[in-house]
Design a protein around this motif. Sequence first.
Motif, PDB file in Angstrom:
ATOM      1  N   PHE B  33      60.076  12.326  28.697  1.00  0.00           N
ATOM      2  CA  PHE B  33      58.745  11.795  29.458  1.00  0.00           C
ATOM      3  C   PHE B  33      57.942  11.079  28.260  1.00  0.00           C
ATOM      4  CE2 PHE B  33      58.381  15.266  32.589  1.00  0.00           C
ATOM      5  CZ  PHE B  33      59.006  16.117  32.071  1.00  0.00           C
ATOM      6  N   TYR B  35      54.102   9.260  27.717  1.00  0.00           N
ATOM      7  CA  TYR B  35      53.010   9.402  28.014  1.00  0.00           C
ATOM      8  C   TYR B  35      52.215   8.241  27.276  1.00  0.00           C
ATOM      9  CZ  TYR B  35      53.755  13.823  30.138  1.00  0.00           C
ATOM     10  OH  TYR B  35      54.142  14.806  31.111  1.00  0.00           O
ATOM     11  N   GLN B  37      48.231   7.499  25.448  1.00  0.00           N
ATOM     12  CA  GLN B  37      46.755   8.057  25.443  1.00  0.00           C
ATOM     13  C   GLN B  37      45.607   6.886  24.753  1.00  0.00           C
ATOM     14  OE1 GLN B  37      46.372  11.001  22.216  1.00  0.00           O
ATOM     15  NE2 GLN B  37      44.781  12.253  23.302  1.00  0.00           N
ATOM     16  N   LEU B  43      45.143  10.962  28.527  1.00  0.00           N
ATOM     17  CA  LEU B  43      46.589  11.089  28.699  1.00  0.00           C
ATOM     18  C   LEU B  43      47.195  10.799  29.954  1.00  0.00           C
ATOM     19  CD1 LEU B  43      47.062  14.230  26.299  1.00  0.00           C
ATOM     20  CD2 LEU B  43      48.367  12.016  26.185  1.00  0.00           C
ATOM     21  N   LEU B  45      50.571   9.821  32.492  1.00  0.00           N
ATOM     22  CA  LEU B  45      52.162   9.655  32.229  1.00  0.00           C
ATOM     23  C   LEU B  45      52.683   8.348  32.876  1.00  0.00           C
ATOM     24  CD1 LEU B  45      55.072  11.118  32.526  1.00  0.00           C
ATOM     25  CD2 LEU B  45      54.680  11.078  35.137  1.00  0.00           C
ATOM     26  N   TYR B  48      59.087   9.188  33.618  1.00  0.00           N
ATOM     27  CA  TYR B  48      59.872  10.352  32.918  1.00  0.00           C
ATOM     28  C   TYR B  48      61.490  10.328  33.833  1.00  0.00           C
ATOM     29  CZ  TYR B  48      59.407  13.699  37.073  1.00  0.00           C
ATOM     30  OH  TYR B  48      59.574  14.417  38.338  1.00  0.00           O
ATOM     31  N   PHE B  91      53.246   8.599  23.533  1.00  0.00           N
ATOM     32  CA  PHE B  91      53.801   9.805  23.169  1.00  0.00           C
ATOM     33  C   PHE B  91      55.169   9.970  24.034  1.00  0.00           C
ATOM     34  CE2 PHE B  91      51.073  12.145  20.470  1.00  0.00           C
ATOM     35  CZ  PHE B  91      49.894  11.661  20.784  1.00  0.00           C
ATOM     36  N   GLN B 105      56.894  21.166  27.573  1.00  0.00           N
ATOM     37  CA  GLN B 105      57.174  19.753  27.058  1.00  0.00           C
ATOM     38  C   GLN B 105      56.863  19.998  25.490  1.00  0.00           C
ATOM     39  OE1 GLN B 105      55.879  16.665  29.422  1.00  0.00           O
ATOM     40  NE2 GLN B 105      56.213  17.428  31.326  1.00  0.00           N
ATOM     41  N   PHE B 107      56.336  17.719  22.446  1.00  0.00           N
ATOM     42  CA  PHE B 107      55.963  16.206  22.293  1.00  0.00           C
ATOM     43  C   PHE B 107      56.031  15.625  20.809  1.00  0.00           C
ATOM     44  CE2 PHE B 107      52.835  14.813  25.552  1.00  0.00           C
ATOM     45  CZ  PHE B 107      52.853  15.933  26.354  1.00  0.00           C
ATOM     46  N   GLY B 108      56.386  14.538  20.581  1.00  0.00           N
ATOM     47  CA  GLY B 108      56.461  13.747  19.507  1.00  0.00           C
ATOM     48  C   GLY B 108      55.256  13.652  18.881  1.00  0.00           C
ATOM     49  N   PRO B 109      55.331  12.800  17.597  1.00  0.00           N
ATOM     50  CA  PRO B 109      54.123  12.619  16.744  1.00  0.00           C
ATOM     51  C   PRO B 109      53.461  11.318  17.345  1.00  0.00           C
ATOM     52  CG  PRO B 109      55.889  11.802  15.713  1.00  0.00           C
ATOM     53  CD  PRO B 109      56.493  12.858  16.803  1.00  0.00           C
ATOM     54  N   ARG B 112      51.288   4.786  17.401  1.00  0.00           N
ATOM     55  CA  ARG B 112      49.958   4.056  17.482  1.00  0.00           C
ATOM     56  C   ARG B 112      50.185   2.628  17.630  1.00  0.00           C
ATOM     57  NH1 ARG B 112      44.902   5.544  17.319  1.00  0.00           N
ATOM     58  NH2 ARG B 112      45.315   7.603  16.377  1.00  0.00           N
TER      59      ARG B 112
END
Lengths: 113, 116
Positions: B33, B35, B37, B43, B45, B48, B91, B105, B107-109, B112
């Motif tokens: 996925f 996303y 933010q 947040l 989507l 995916y 993300f 799910q 999530f990665g970090p 930015r």
Amino acid sequence: AQSVTQLGSHVSVSEGALVLLRCNYSSSVPPYLFWYVQYPNQGLQLLLKYTTGATLVKGINGFEAEFKKSETSFHLTKPSAHMSDAAEYFCAVRDTGRRALTFGSGTRLQVQP
Amino acid sequence: DAGVIQSPRHEVTEMGQEVTLRCKPISGHDYLFWYRQTMMRGLELLIYFNNNVPIDDSGMPEDRFSAKMPNASFSTLKIQPSEPRDSAVYFCASSSSSGGTYNEQFFGPGTRLTVL
């Protein structure tokens, strides 16, 4: 489409006090429900989830949430707040026929010493 | 497991430039996925994939955005040309359709992105 409402964009509690973060979803069919936590400059971490079965769900770090179908709610609680709980919390919902999550707008929890 | 890996962590670019964000999902996960933010929209989507095939791209803002998943261990999100309103944290998340973590799910970090 599902939607999620989180009441209160900011919540402030004293250390040791009860934490209550509110989440309501819109669906006539119980979806899958999640709470995620996001610390500053980090990704989201799963706190707990409700899929089926027991309506009181226990998660990490002492958090728990209760699924109430009659109220379409999934509020997050913790009996005693700790300074390390300060973060942003997101409620999310997933329809049974869709894999992606729909997130609420988030609640920033501040813990006062 | 290393978790979901995203690169770069920070990207600053100028309006009009091409931006490519990268994601490596958790090994064995069959869903990926993307996303975004932002302060204004929260947040949301974007798109995916399941088994490398795009399933739902209804969240992709416009034709300037494209995403690919050439294999099970790599995905890219490309913005061309970039605009200041694309500034956000992006993300990547992955999940498995089986096993004990079904429905979760990871999530990665995040990346930015700042578009000047």
